[in-house]
Motif scaffolding. Structure first.
Motif, PDB file in Angstrom:
ATOM      1  N   GLU A  70       8.791   6.561  -9.435  1.00 55.66           N
ATOM      2  CA  GLU A  70       7.709   5.592  -9.265  1.00 55.66           C
ATOM      3  C   GLU A  70       6.346   6.288  -9.275  1.00 55.66           C
ATOM      4  O   GLU A  70       5.359   5.733  -9.788  1.00 55.66           O
ATOM      5  CB  GLU A  70       7.904   4.805  -7.969  1.00 55.66           C
ATOM      6  N   SER A  71       6.290   7.494  -8.735  1.00 53.88           N
ATOM      7  CA  SER A  71       5.035   8.243  -8.772  1.00 53.88           C
ATOM      8  C   SER A  71       4.659   8.602 -10.198  1.00 53.88           C
ATOM      9  O   SER A  71       3.484   8.552 -10.581  1.00 53.88           O
ATOM     10  CB  SER A  71       5.159   9.509  -7.918  1.00 53.88           C
ATOM     11  N   PRO A 124       4.017   0.397  -6.800  1.00 55.41           N
ATOM     12  CA  PRO A 124       3.299   1.080  -5.716  1.00 55.41           C
ATOM     13  C   PRO A 124       2.186   1.962  -6.257  1.00 55.41           C
ATOM     14  O   PRO A 124       2.334   2.615  -7.298  1.00 55.41           O
ATOM     15  CB  PRO A 124       4.393   1.912  -5.037  1.00 55.41           C
ATOM     16  N   GLU A 125       1.080   1.978  -5.547  1.00 57.84           N
ATOM     17  CA  GLU A 125      -0.047   2.808  -5.942  1.00 57.84           C
ATOM     18  C   GLU A 125       0.032   4.163  -5.243  1.00 57.84           C
ATOM     19  O   GLU A 125       0.537   4.291  -4.132  1.00 57.84           O
ATOM     20  CB  GLU A 125      -1.360   2.110  -5.602  1.00 57.84           C
ATOM     21  N   GLY A 126      -0.492   5.186  -5.916  1.00 60.98           N
ATOM     22  CA  GLY A 126      -0.480   6.528  -5.367  1.00 60.98           C
ATOM     23  C   GLY A 126       0.815   7.258  -5.700  1.00 60.98           C
ATOM     24  O   GLY A 126       1.785   6.668  -6.181  1.00 60.98           O
ATOM     25  N   LYS A 182      -4.639  -2.831 -17.354  1.00 56.50           N
ATOM     26  CA  LYS A 182      -4.543  -2.494 -15.934  1.00 56.50           C
ATOM     27  C   LYS A 182      -4.462  -3.750 -15.065  1.00 56.50           C
ATOM     28  O   LYS A 182      -3.831  -3.750 -14.011  1.00 56.50           O
ATOM     29  CB  LYS A 182      -5.738  -1.637 -15.513  1.00 56.50           C
ATOM     30  N   HIS A 197       3.247   5.487 -11.798  1.00 53.32           N
ATOM     31  CA  HIS A 197       1.877   5.219 -11.341  1.00 53.32           C
ATOM     32  C   HIS A 197       0.879   6.107 -12.061  1.00 53.32           C
ATOM     33  O   HIS A 197      -0.144   5.622 -12.578  1.00 53.32           O
ATOM     34  CB  HIS A 197       1.782   5.450  -9.831  1.00 53.32           C
ATOM     35  N   HIS A 198       1.156   7.400 -12.114  1.00 54.42           N
ATOM     36  CA  HIS A 198       0.209   8.309 -12.760  1.00 54.42           C
ATOM     37  C   HIS A 198       0.111   8.019 -14.254  1.00 54.42           C
ATOM     38  O   HIS A 198      -0.973   8.087 -14.835  1.00 54.42           O
ATOM     39  CB  HIS A 198       0.646   9.756 -12.540  1.00 54.42           C
ATOM     40  N   ASP A 222      -1.688  -4.109 -12.300  1.00 49.07           N
ATOM     41  CA  ASP A 222      -2.000  -4.450 -10.909  1.00 49.07           C
ATOM     42  C   ASP A 222      -1.564  -5.863 -10.541  1.00 49.07           C
ATOM     43  O   ASP A 222      -1.766  -6.296  -9.403  1.00 49.07           O
ATOM     44  CB  ASP A 222      -3.499  -4.293 -10.652  1.00 49.07           C
ATOM     45  N   GLN A 252      -0.720  -5.675  -2.105  1.00 50.81           N
ATOM     46  CA  GLN A 252      -1.203  -6.179  -3.385  1.00 50.81           C
ATOM     47  C   GLN A 252      -1.924  -7.510  -3.206  1.00 50.81           C
ATOM     48  O   GLN A 252      -2.996  -7.734  -3.778  1.00 50.81           O
ATOM     49  CB  GLN A 252      -0.015  -6.355  -4.342  1.00 50.81           C
ATOM     50  N   LYS A 297      -5.284  -6.967  -1.508  1.00 61.01           N
ATOM     51  CA  LYS A 297      -6.221  -6.349  -2.447  1.00 61.01           C
ATOM     52  C   LYS A 297      -6.813  -7.388  -3.383  1.00 61.01           C
ATOM     53  O   LYS A 297      -8.022  -7.429  -3.610  1.00 61.01           O
ATOM     54  CB  LYS A 297      -5.500  -5.261  -3.244  1.00 61.01           C
ATOM     55  N   ARG A 318      -1.626   4.183 -14.562  1.00 67.33           N
ATOM     56  CA  ARG A 318      -2.929   3.940 -13.938  1.00 67.33           C
ATOM     57  C   ARG A 318      -3.905   5.097 -14.101  1.00 67.33           C
ATOM     58  O   ARG A 318      -5.112   4.893 -13.948  1.00 67.33           O
ATOM     59  CB  ARG A 318      -2.743   3.663 -12.445  1.00 67.33           C
TER      60      ARG A 318
END
Length: 812
Positions: free
Chosen positions: A313-314, A395-397, A380, A317-318, A384, A560, A563, A321
């Motif tokens: 998942e990381s 998930p973000e980050g 994006k 995200h990278h 998002d 989410q 936000k 995003r």
């Protein structure tokens, strides 16, 4: 006889010179005939081979501290093309020998390299020559005649060349001759290394010398070869097998090095992993305590034999995003690559439900794009999930677990990308009904178009161009990616990017998968690909992916939603401020324009309520404008100072619909009525006057202190609203604008309540009474009665007249 011999020799020399000239001429014409092939070459920087040219040939071959093996080839030569994979494999095999031996190549088919090949007297292709260290400018090198097209044979030929080197000896090359018992007994008196490895072998074996050169770049370990004829050491250590490896210590103790197979590759791997052994120039591996203190986040203990969903998942995200954000507009080949990448993710990614829902939604959105380009901003918004697709979020980050490094700049995203595509190839292979190259092609196109490390992208493209077409089955796609990953590990082992705590090795290691390794008939290391495929299928299986360290799905969805709510509030407040600014620039608005604005429920709060039914967002949205008014007092003050202007309040959506419906009914009222014409003319005159008050949402109670003349609009009166009305000439205009302003929410509630009460009282009466007075109704009744009487009279008259004129026919 001597004279004949001299003549024969001179003729041979002349014939050889003529042949060289003819070859050079032919070579020149061939180069002119095939310019594209000459420019291409057979090797790239990814092959760990030094590419010689006029600019660097002098520094590489002349007076160099390292010996060099050079292949002179022509890119159009069929034998050279077939030999190139062997030469590449040789370069990878002896990569650790580089301080002592370099591997180089020069393309003699390139125009700029013709002179180089002529200077070194190259007459055929391919030609391999060995250049000793500190060679002079006039040295032509030692050719390898009749060399075998086998990596093992070439490696042994290089060792023979090094041993016959003579003086000066290459400074980086360790001694390759056998050691003796006397030297071993005195070794630790002059050396401070931590480990001394003794490889016992027979005189014809090359394993000891190969391992010595393999450990050339490592510190705290020294390797010496001991022949089986050295009876003193053999008896002292009790050696019975040749080859075998023993670790010897300063106190005289010794232990045998345990390996799966008594072979070069296993010795080298085991010695490089001994405690305290580090690569030269690299910091030692940090301990766990130092790792915890050196990273920005706390160290997460993990199982090295498992894959973690947090890493996958990381990486997503990278990728989606961060990496894609570099391109503000995605078009052309990049657009095709993005669609292929997202399609593969939506199809094979073994993610959690919320992530899979988002990937599928994103894939559907991309498929529906008919244009050949999109903006990253639009992309994006879908990543998002601004459209609020139910139960969909990424998930973000980043939260690296299995891919975390001992320092923040080690491992991380590159490790995550490799892991991600290994998982995708295994998942595609398990389905059994997909294109074997589907995942690999998507990976290739994504890396080519988006991967941030352009140097790495070029290397991967070179590997794909070289051999991707041979992938024709799903298992072969899994093995192809695994073998290329190992090739990359071999290339970057020892680079600054290598994490000393996680050294680059040929994976899986003998400890992780002993059955994956084997020995060939010639004693060389080999891979048991069937066992490797089984291991990869198990290691990257979706059923074995660990969900540790993941954030809860409900928390992800809640974050989410919050936000998006904050973004919406900020957007609505900004739009309201912009609207106030526009009204300040154009303060005088005609009543007709205001009526048109009232008919269309374009209020941002109403639009938000219509799109988001229910929940706390509805209740909070009505306060947004009030907050915006409080934040902009100066703008409101300016509006109040404008003469003849009063801020218009928007009619709530329900009342606006009622008003619009009744105005449509007014359009069908008898326009020939004198009364109606009179009031319309009067209304237009009042609208043209500067002393006409604009439409307001104030109730009659608030307006009672003002002297007003009603125009008889029953709809406005019924709803508690005042229409266009003249104002007493003695009343100061400025005092009118000082009235109390009610909040829109309270007014809307009052208006809706009164409207409902009026509707219950008699809807049809209200509709029929639009624009009519009591006199109008009486006149209509009288006219309809007179018309009915006239019709009855006419009917009786014509019927009697018809009877009188009826002809009577007599029968015979």
């Amino acid at each position: 006889m001597a004279r004949r011999s001299g003549r024969a020799t001179s003729r041979f020399i002349k014939l050889q010179e003529m042949n060289l000239r003819m070859i050079a001429a032919l070579f020149f014409f061939v180069c002119l005939a095939f310019p594209p092939a000459a420019e291409a070459g057979l090797y790239t920087a990814s092959d760990q081979i030094v590419l010689l040219s006029q600019q660097n040939v002098g520094s590489v071959l002349v007076n160099s501290s390292a010996a060099t093996v050079v292949e002179f080839y022509a890119s159009w030569c069929g034998h050279c093309i077939s030999f190139s994979p062997i030469y590449k494999k040789l370069a990878r095999d002896i990569k650790e020998w580089k301080p002592a031996v370099n591997i180089a190549a020069v393309d003699c088919a390139a125009d700029e390299n013709i002179q180089i090949c002529m200077n070194y007297k190259i007459s055929g292709y391919p030609t391999i020559k060995f250049f000793h260290a500190y060679s002079t400018a006039d040295s032509a090198g030692v050719p390898y005649r009749g060399f075998s097209r086998d990596v093992r044979n070439l490696r042994q030929r290089i060792i023979d060349s090094l041993e016959s080197h003579g003086e000066p000896w290459p400074p980086a090359c360790p001694p390759l001759e056998p050691t003796s018992e006397t030297e071993i007994n005195n070794f630790f008196e002059t050396n401070t290394v931590q480990h001394l490895a003794l490889i016992f072998e027979d005189a014809k074996s090359y394993i000891g010398r190969e391992v010595i050169l393999d450990l050339l770049q490592f510190e705290n370990v020294t390797v010496r070869r001991v022949l089986n004829t050295e009876s003193g050491l053999v008896a002292k250590l009790g050696v019975t097998e040749f080859p075998s490896c023993y670790l010897y210590y300063p106190d005289g103790n010794f232990t045998r090095l345990r390996v799966n197979f008594e072979a070069r590759a296993f010795y080298s791997y085991a010695l490089q992993r001994l405690p305290g052994v580090i690569r030269s120039g690299k910091p030692p591996p940090v301990t766990m305590e130092l790792v915890k203190n050196s990273t920005q986040e706390p160290w997460r203990p993990f199982d090295r034999s498992r894959v973690y969903m947090a890493d996958l998942e990381s990486a997503l995200h990278h990728s989606l995003r961060v990496e894609l954000a570099v391109q503000s507009v995605i078009k052309g080949d990049s657009m095709i690559a993005l669609k292929s990448y997202i399609s593969v993710l939506a199809k094979y990614f073994p993610g959690r439900p919320v992530v899979m829902n988002l990937l599928k939604s994103l894939n559907s959105w991309l498929k529906n794009q008919t244009v050949d380009q999109i903006s990253y901003k639009a992309f994006k918004e879908n990543v998002d999930n601004t459209a609020q697709v139910p139960d969909a979020a990424l998930p973000e980050g980043v939260r690296w677990v299995g891919c975390q490094g001992s320092q923040p700049h080690f491992r991380g995203y590159p490790c995550g990308v490799w892991t991600l595509f290994h998982v995708l190839t295994v998942q595609a292979s398990n389905t059994g009904d997909s294109d074997p190259q589907e995942v690999l092609t998507a990976m290739r196109n994504y890396i080519h178009s988006f991967f941030g490390c352009r140097y790495c992208a070029d290397h991967f493209e070179n590997m794909a161009r070289e051999s991707l077409e041979v992938v024709n089955t799903l298992p072969s796609s899994v093995l192809w990616l695994w073998s290329r990953h190992n090739r990359v590990n071999n290339r970057i082992a020892g680079d600054l990017s290598e994490d000393p705590y996680f050294p680059k090795i040929q994976w899986p290691s003998p400890e992780v998968c002993p059955s994956c390794h084997m020995l060939k008939d010639n004693g060389e290391h080999g891979w048991n690909e069937n066992q490797v495929l089984t291991f990869l299928g198990s290691y990257f299986s979706s059923s074995r992916i660990l969900l540790d360290y993941l954030e809860d799905e409900n928390k992800i969805l809640k974050k989410q939603t919050e936000k998006h709510s904050h973004k919406l509030e900020d957007s609505l407040a900004q739009k309201h401020i912009e609207r106030i600014a526009r009204e300040a620039l154009d303060p005088i608005t005609t009543p007709v324009e205001e009526e048109e604005e009232e008919e269309e429920p374009q209020d941002e709060t109403e639009a938000y309520e219509e799109d988001n039914e229910g929940g706390e967002d509805k209740l909070a949205a009505s306060d947004i404008k009030d907050k915006a008014f409080e934040q902009t007092p100066r703008t409101n003050a300016k509006l109040e100072e404008v003469p003849g202007h009063q801020q218009a309040h928007k009619i709530p959506s329900i009342i606006g619909m009622r008003l619009k419906q009744r105005r449509q009914q007014e359009d069908i009222v008898d326009l020939d009525s004198f009364v109606n014409q009179h009031f319309k003319a009067k209304a237009l005159q009042l609208a043209a006057s500067s002393r006409v008050k604009q439409r307001t949402l104030q109730t009659k109670v608030e307006q009672e202190h003002r002297q007003e003349l009603s125009l008889g609009m029953e709809l406005d009166a019924g709803l508690g609203m005042i229409g266009l009305q003249p104002i007493d000439t003695d009343l100061d205009l400025n005092s009118i604008y000082q009235g109390k302003r009610l909040k829109k929410r309270e007014l809307a509630g009052q208006y809706i309540g009164k409207g409902v009460e009026l509707f219950q009282r008699g809807h049809w009466i209200s509709v029929l009474s639009i624009g009519f007075s009591n006199v109008d109704i009486s006149l209509c009744v009288i006219l309809y009665a007179v018309s009915f009487t006239c019709l009855v009279a006419m009917y009786i008259f014509f019927r009697n007249r018809f009877r009188r004129r009826r002809v009577k026919i007599a029968l015979p």
